[in-house]
Enzyme design. Structure first.
Site, PDB file in Angstrom:
ATOM      1  N   TYR A 176      69.423  34.961 -51.236  1.00 17.63           N
ATOM      2  CA  TYR A 176      70.721  34.785 -51.286  1.00 17.63           C
ATOM      3  C   TYR A 176      71.795  35.419 -52.130  1.00 17.63           C
ATOM      4  O   TYR A 176      72.855  35.563 -52.239  1.00 17.63           O
ATOM      5  CB  TYR A 176      71.202  33.337 -51.197  1.00 17.63           C
ATOM      6  CG  TYR A 176      70.495  32.259 -49.927  1.00 17.63           C
ATOM      7  CD1 TYR A 176      71.224  32.379 -48.812  1.00 17.63           C
ATOM      8  CD2 TYR A 176      69.223  31.845 -50.374  1.00 17.63           C
ATOM      9  CE1 TYR A 176      70.603  31.525 -47.804  1.00 17.63           C
ATOM     10  CE2 TYR A 176      68.880  30.961 -49.169  1.00 17.63           C
ATOM     11  CZ  TYR A 176      69.533  30.883 -48.041  1.00 17.63           C
ATOM     12  OH  TYR A 176      69.060  30.081 -47.011  1.00 17.63           O
ATOM     13  N   HIS A 187      76.654  33.714 -42.052  1.00 19.73           N
ATOM     14  CA  HIS A 187      75.247  33.347 -42.717  1.00 19.73           C
ATOM     15  C   HIS A 187      75.275  34.518 -43.492  1.00 19.73           C
ATOM     16  O   HIS A 187      75.130  35.774 -43.248  1.00 19.73           O
ATOM     17  CB  HIS A 187      74.234  33.333 -41.934  1.00 19.73           C
ATOM     18  CG  HIS A 187      74.353  32.306 -40.717  1.00 19.73           C
ATOM     19  ND1 HIS A 187      74.066  30.969 -40.828  1.00 19.73           N
ATOM     20  CD2 HIS A 187      74.775  32.376 -39.522  1.00 19.73           C
ATOM     21  CE1 HIS A 187      74.317  30.187 -40.132  1.00 19.73           C
ATOM     22  NE2 HIS A 187      74.925  31.078 -38.955  1.00 19.73           N
TER      23      HIS A 187
HETATM   24  C1  DHK Z   1      72.151  29.178 -45.390  1.00 19.82           C
HETATM   25  C2  DHK Z   1      71.384  28.207 -45.444  1.00 19.82           C
HETATM   26  O1  DHK Z   1      71.680  27.026 -46.322  1.00 19.82           O
HETATM   27  C3  DHK Z   1      70.436  28.225 -44.399  1.00 19.82           C
HETATM   28  O2  DHK Z   1      69.969  26.718 -43.955  1.00 19.82           O
HETATM   29  C4  DHK Z   1      70.521  28.798 -43.362  1.00 19.82           C
HETATM   30  C5  DHK Z   1      72.069  30.369 -44.382  1.00 19.82           C
HETATM   31  C6  DHK Z   1      70.963  30.446 -43.624  1.00 19.82           C
HETATM   32  C7  DHK Z   1      72.801  31.826 -45.012  1.00 19.82           C
HETATM   33  O3  DHK Z   1      71.937  32.768 -44.594  1.00 19.82           O
HETATM   34  O4  DHK Z   1      73.868  31.821 -45.403  1.00 19.82           O
HETATM   35  O5  DHK Z   1      69.361  28.973 -42.436  1.00 19.82           O
END
Ligand code: DHK
Length: 152
Positions: free
Chosen positions: A28, A105
Site C-alpha cells: 500500500y 483501489h
Molecule cells: C484496500 C483494502 O483494504 C483491501 O481490502 C482491498 C484495497 C484492496 C486497495 O488496494 O486500496 O482488497
C-alpha cells in the site's frame, strides 16, 4: 466570473484505510491517509471541486454517508477497501445515490488473491482505478471533473 456553486465530491474510504502508511507498506506504500486527504484537497482545488474526505471502519456509517450524498454531492470517489467484495448493501446505497461513482483501489486487486477480484461496488461505478497507488485518487477526481463538465 462564474456564479455557479463549486461541485462537491465526497471521497470515502472504508475499513483499515486509517492504517495507511503502516499497513503492509510493500503493498500500500508509505503515504498516510492524511497525505491522501492533502492530495485530494490539492487536486480538488486545481479542478474547481470542493472535497469532503472521510474514512470509517463501519459498514453502516459508510452506507449512511453514501445516502447523504443524494441530492447534495456531484459525485463520489470511494475506496471501499474490504467492503468491496462483501457488501451488497453498500452497492445498493451507491446505486440509490444517483450520482457518478468512481471506485479506487491503491493496489491492483486483479494481481492479488482471487477473493479480492470480485467487486460488488463496480456494479455501481462509472469506472474503476486500481494499481496506481494513492495517485489513483487524483486520477479519479480528474475523471470525475471531466464527467461533470461533459454533463453540464
Ligand atoms: C484496500 C483494502 O483494504 C483491501 O481490502 C482491498 C484495497 C484492496 C486497495 O488496494 O486500496 O482488497
Amino acid at each position: 466570473m462564474s456564479t455557479q456553486a463549486t461541485p462537491l465530491v465526497v471521497v470515502l474510504n472504508g475499513p483499515n484505510m486509517n492504517m495507511l502508511g503502516l499497513r503492509q507498506p510493500e503493498l500500500y506504500g508509505r503515504a498516510t491517509l492524511d497525505d491522501v486527504e492533502a492530495l485530494c484537497a490539492e487536486t480538488g482545488e486545481q479542478l474547481g471541486l470542493a472535497i469532503d474526505f472521510r474514512q470509517t471502519n463501519s459498514e453502516g456509517e459508510l452506507i449512511s454517508w453514501v445516502q447523504e450524498c443524494r441530492g447534495k454531492a456531484a459525485g463520489i470517489v470511494i475506496n471501499p477497501a474490504g467492503y468491496t467484495t462483501t457488501s451488497i448493501a453498500l452497492m445498493d446505497a451507491l446505486l440509490a445515490a444517483d450520482v457518478p461513482v468512481i471506485e479506487v483501489h491503491i493496489t491492483n486487486i486483479h494481481r492479488r488473491e482471487a477473493f479480492r477480484q470480485h467487486s460488488y461496488v463496480s456494479k455501481a461505478a462509472v469506472g474503476v482505478i486500481c494499481g496506481l497507488g494513492v495517485g489513483g485518487y487524483a486520477l479519479a477526481l480528474t475523471a470525475l471533473a471531466d464527467l461533470l463538465e461533459e454533463a453540464a
